[in-house]
Design a protein around this motif. Structure first.
Motif, PDB file in Angstrom:
ATOM      1  N   HIS A  34       3.475   3.546  -9.508  1.00  0.00           N
ATOM      2  CA  HIS A  34       4.153   2.324  -9.020  1.00  0.00           C
ATOM      3  C   HIS A  34       5.608   2.703  -8.789  1.00  0.00           C
ATOM      4  O   HIS A  34       6.522   2.203  -9.450  1.00  0.00           O
ATOM      5  N   CYS A  36       8.023   2.266  -6.700  1.00  0.00           N
ATOM      6  CA  CYS A  36       9.138   1.358  -6.398  1.00  0.00           C
ATOM      7  C   CYS A  36       9.307   0.281  -7.462  1.00  0.00           C
ATOM      8  O   CYS A  36      10.135  -0.620  -7.308  1.00  0.00           O
ATOM      9  N   GLY A  38       7.102  -1.963  -8.338  1.00  0.00           N
ATOM     10  CA  GLY A  38       6.352  -3.190  -8.075  1.00  0.00           C
ATOM     11  C   GLY A  38       6.980  -4.118  -7.071  1.00  0.00           C
ATOM     12  O   GLY A  38       6.759  -5.326  -7.117  1.00  0.00           O
ATOM     13  N   ALA A  40       6.622  -3.893  -3.577  1.00  0.00           N
ATOM     14  CA  ALA A  40       5.955  -3.855  -2.263  1.00  0.00           C
ATOM     15  C   ALA A  40       6.709  -2.996  -1.265  1.00  0.00           C
ATOM     16  O   ALA A  40       6.821  -3.335  -0.094  1.00  0.00           O
ATOM     17  N   ARG A  41       7.214  -1.857  -1.726  1.00  0.00           N
ATOM     18  CA  ARG A  41       7.929  -0.964  -0.817  1.00  0.00           C
ATOM     19  C   ARG A  41       7.282   0.410  -0.691  1.00  0.00           C
ATOM     20  O   ARG A  41       7.349   1.024   0.376  1.00  0.00           O
ATOM     21  N   CYS A  42       6.702   0.924  -1.783  1.00  0.00           N
ATOM     22  CA  CYS A  42       6.295   2.338  -1.776  1.00  0.00           C
ATOM     23  C   CYS A  42       4.824   2.554  -1.401  1.00  0.00           C
ATOM     24  O   CYS A  42       4.467   3.624  -0.940  1.00  0.00           O
ATOM     25  N   THR A  43       3.987   1.617  -1.703  1.00  0.00           N
ATOM     26  CA  THR A  43       2.526   1.643  -1.538  1.00  0.00           C
ATOM     27  C   THR A  43       1.829   2.622  -2.482  1.00  0.00           C
ATOM     28  O   THR A  43       0.627   2.841  -2.351  1.00  0.00           O
ATOM     29  N   CYS A  45       1.103   2.090  -5.476  1.00  0.00           N
ATOM     30  CA  CYS A  45       0.267   1.322  -6.414  1.00  0.00           C
ATOM     31  C   CYS A  45      -1.079   0.985  -5.788  1.00  0.00           C
ATOM     32  O   CYS A  45      -1.834   0.193  -6.335  1.00  0.00           O
ATOM     33  N   CYS A  77       0.462  -4.027  -7.110  1.00  0.00           N
ATOM     34  CA  CYS A  77       1.640  -4.770  -7.579  1.00  0.00           C
ATOM     35  C   CYS A  77       1.733  -6.142  -6.945  1.00  0.00           C
ATOM     36  O   CYS A  77       2.530  -6.977  -7.387  1.00  0.00           O
TER      37      CYS A  77
HETATM   38  S1  FES Z   1       4.652  -0.409  -6.767  1.00  0.00           S
HETATM   39 FE1  FES Z   1       5.565   0.077  -4.878  1.00  0.00          FE
HETATM   40  S2  FES Z   1       4.405  -1.050  -3.472  1.00  0.00           S
HETATM   41 FE2  FES Z   1       3.514  -1.575  -5.340  1.00  0.00          FE
END
Ligand code: FES
Length: 118
Positions: A34, A36, A38, A40-43, A45, A77
């Motif tokens: 995870h 980033c 959580g 919603a930036r890195c994907t 997760c 996330c």
């Molecule tokens: S933790 Fe980065 S998108 Fe979900």
């Protein structure tokens, strides 16, 4: 309480509406990425749903998946455990080359959830 099944790992009773990314890490005990934290930036997760895929997603999840051209995966996330679910954990620290899994995500979905239909 919903039952979370992680393919090849086990079944876990998790708190209603717990963030899936946290359930994977804390209840299932896997090294879920995870990166980033959580947001919603890195994907990283990402998971694959085998059963019980939620029929809604956050606008943030929808937008980042579309921007990266990703399909067939969901962002743990951006999902809460509101039903029984079976997932395949496809993005884990082991073998990733990363030094850690990322900051621990907050208890609530970030950014604050705005919902879109899948
Ligand atoms: S933790 Fe980065 S998108 Fe979900």
């Amino acid at each position: 309480m919903p039952t979370l099944t992680v393919e090849g790992i086990g079944q876990y009773e998790v708190a209603q509406n717990k963030r899936l990314v946290l359930a994977l890490e804390q209840d299932a005990g896997i090294d879920q990425l995870h990166a980033c934290g959580g947001h919603a930036r890195c994907t990283t997760c990402r998971v694959e749903f085998l059963d019980g895929e939620p029929d809604r997603m956050t606008v943030a999840e929808r937008d980042v998946l579309a921007a990266r051209g990703l399909s067939g995966i969901r962002l743990s996330c951006q999902i809460v455990c509101d039903r029984d679910m079976t997932v395949r954990a496809i993005s884990r620290l082991a073998g990733s080359g990363r030094k850690d899994a990322g900051h621990v995500p907050a208890a609530e979905i970030e950014p604050p959830a705005a919902w879109a239909d899948v």
